[in-house]
Scaffold this active site. Structure first.
Site, PDB file in Angstrom:
ATOM      1  N   SER A   1      -1.081 -20.110   9.778  1.00 10.82           N
ATOM      2  CA  SER A   1      -1.451 -20.886  10.962  1.00 10.82           C
ATOM      3  C   SER A   1      -0.758 -20.348  12.200  1.00 10.82           C
ATOM      4  O   SER A   1      -0.975 -20.854  13.293  1.00 10.82           O
ATOM      5  CB  SER A   1      -1.110 -22.362  10.757  1.00 10.82           C
ATOM      6  OG  SER A   1       0.158 -22.512  10.193  1.00 10.82           O
TER       7      SER A   1
ATOM      8  N   HIS B   1      -8.267 -19.803   8.140  1.00 15.68           N
ATOM      9  CA  HIS B   1      -7.331 -20.902   8.362  1.00 15.68           C
ATOM     10  C   HIS B   1      -8.001 -22.236   8.054  1.00 15.68           C
ATOM     11  O   HIS B   1      -8.859 -22.706   8.808  1.00 15.68           O
ATOM     12  CB  HIS B   1      -6.831 -20.864   9.817  1.00 15.68           C
ATOM     13  CG  HIS B   1      -5.781 -21.876  10.105  1.00 15.68           C
ATOM     14  ND1 HIS B   1      -5.664 -22.514  11.311  1.00 15.68           N
ATOM     15  CD2 HIS B   1      -4.797 -22.392   9.324  1.00 15.68           C
ATOM     16  CE1 HIS B   1      -4.647 -23.360  11.259  1.00 15.68           C
ATOM     17  NE2 HIS B   1      -4.120 -23.304  10.062  1.00 15.68           N
TER      18      HIS B   1
ATOM     19  N   GLU C   1     -11.046 -21.893  10.586  1.00 17.92           N
ATOM     20  CA  GLU C   1     -10.988 -20.890  11.657  1.00 17.92           C
ATOM     21  C   GLU C   1     -10.973 -19.508  11.001  1.00 17.92           C
ATOM     22  O   GLU C   1     -10.101 -19.232  10.169  1.00 17.92           O
ATOM     23  CB  GLU C   1      -9.706 -21.064  12.491  1.00 17.92           C
ATOM     24  CG  GLU C   1      -9.723 -22.288  13.389  1.00 17.92           C
ATOM     25  CD  GLU C   1      -8.400 -22.495  14.144  1.00 17.92           C
ATOM     26  OE1 GLU C   1      -8.447 -22.902  15.304  1.00 17.92           O
ATOM     27  OE2 GLU C   1      -7.319 -22.269  13.554  1.00 17.92           O
TER      28      GLU C   1
ATOM     29  N   ASN D   1      -4.567 -25.355  16.695  1.00 18.07           N
ATOM     30  CA  ASN D   1      -3.126 -25.640  16.832  1.00 18.07           C
ATOM     31  C   ASN D   1      -2.636 -25.488  18.261  1.00 18.07           C
ATOM     32  O   ASN D   1      -1.653 -26.111  18.655  1.00 18.07           O
ATOM     33  CB  ASN D   1      -2.304 -24.743  15.902  1.00 18.07           C
ATOM     34  CG  ASN D   1      -2.266 -25.295  14.486  1.00 18.07           C
ATOM     35  OD1 ASN D   1      -2.515 -26.484  14.283  1.00 18.07           O
ATOM     36  ND2 ASN D   1      -1.977 -24.447  13.527  1.00 18.07           N
TER      37      ASN D   1
END
Ligand code: CAA
Length: 282
Positions: free
Chosen positions: A117, A138, A150, A189
């Site tokens: 991540s 991800h 992702e 994120n």
């Protein structure tokens, strides 16, 4: 399609479960037999939950379990078409694994993916002789429930690899895919982490109680859980690591991990993994 998952923890276990349910042959690699057994037990429990919720039949559960093998020999991944690495966020550890996978995985068309991540895919890819085949995949926690994946394109990732990763996540696993550039935080994120650490700062400054902060976002913004409970779900150690990675890349105060988060991690309040998290903090 033959899949290898390196690291059968919360994320890797979820990814392995998704693949097995989708009919793929999956080998889960773990560091020792005890951890491998624990991974198998967690997946079994999650499949049982799916049966209880009417999402899966008993037969499909048995079939999914039959497609999963758990082991400790990385060499067993030699015949895999796709390997997803999902170990802890440690760059040297990930590079070392990719170096080994580069030697082990035989097919030149195989894809080597990381569920990282926060660590740049381009840096992980440099540990291999085939950076064009290295990509980020991800997943979001809990991987069996959250719809998003992702796909992260490193500087050297080929178009064919990006397309194969997209097709794997979207067509085979039924996920919603977004393609992100290889910079810290990717898409989600980068937005989610400042929000969560702002909530921690708000609590630390005594502006509101943790219960009220979480209740505020659940009831006032319709989020399924509040930011502090979410940090526990993600794992506070992972949160700290991702915030540090964002801060290191962008040097902006909004990404700086709050002292509270550091103290919690030092105190072993790691969230779901340890069973102790934000709500144990005084
Ligand atoms: N197998 C299959 N389906 C399952 C399942 C399982 N093991 N467990 C749960 N489900 C299904 C349920 O059947 C239910 O489906 P329906 O809505 O169709 O009924 C759904 O998943 C929700 O399950 P629950 O009712 O058990 O749980 P909940 O409603 O309390 O939701 C939650 C739990 C999904 C965690 C929810 O609170 C949520 O979405 N929280 C936010 C999670 C989030 O934001 N995750 C991303 C974190 S960021 C990240 O991961 C990236 C990073 O790098 C840090």
């Amino acid at each position: 399609m033959k899949i290898g998952v390196v690291g059968g923890g919360q994320m890797g276990g979820g990814i392995a479960e998704l693949c097995a349910k989708a009919g793929m042959d999956v080998i889960v690699h773990e560091v020792n037999q005890d951890v491998a057994e624990a991974s198998k037990a967690r997946i079994d429990k999650s499949l049982s939950k799916a049966v209880e919720r009417g999402k899966l039949s008993e037969q499909d559960k048995a079939a999914a379990l039959g497609r999963l093998t758990f082991g400790t020999d990385l060499g067993a991944l030699a015949d895999r078409d796709l390997v997803v690495e999902a170990v802890i966020e440690n760059e040297e550890l990930k590079k070392d694994l990719f170096r080994q996978l580069d030697d082990i995985v035989e097919s030149p068309d195989a894809i080597l993916a990381s569920n990282t991540s926060s660590i740049p895919i381009t840096r992980i890819a440099t540990a291999t002789s085939r950076p064009e085949s290295v990509v980020g995949l991800h997943f979001f926690n809990p991987a069996v429930v959250m719809p998003l994946v992702e796909v992260v394109r490193g500087v050297l990732t080929s178009d064919a690899t990006v397309e194969a990763a997209r097709s794997f996540a979207a067509d085979q696993l039924g996920k919603t895919v977004v393609v992100a550039k290889d910079r810290a935080g990717f898409i989600v994120n980068m937005l989610l982490v400042p929000y969560i650490i702002d909530a921690m700062r708000m609590y630390e400054e005594g502006y509101a109680s943790k219960e009220d902060i979480d209740a505020g976002m659940v009831n006032g913004a319709n989020y399924p859980m509040g930011p502090l409970a979410l940090s526990d779900l993600i794992g506070n150690d992972t949160m700290l690591f991702v915030a540090e990675a964002l801060f290191e890349e962008f040097r902006e105060a909004r990404y700086a991990p709050p002292p509270l988060l550091k103290r919690m991690v030092e105190a072993g309040l790691l969230g779901r993994k340890s069973g102790r998290g934000f709500y144990e903090y005084g």
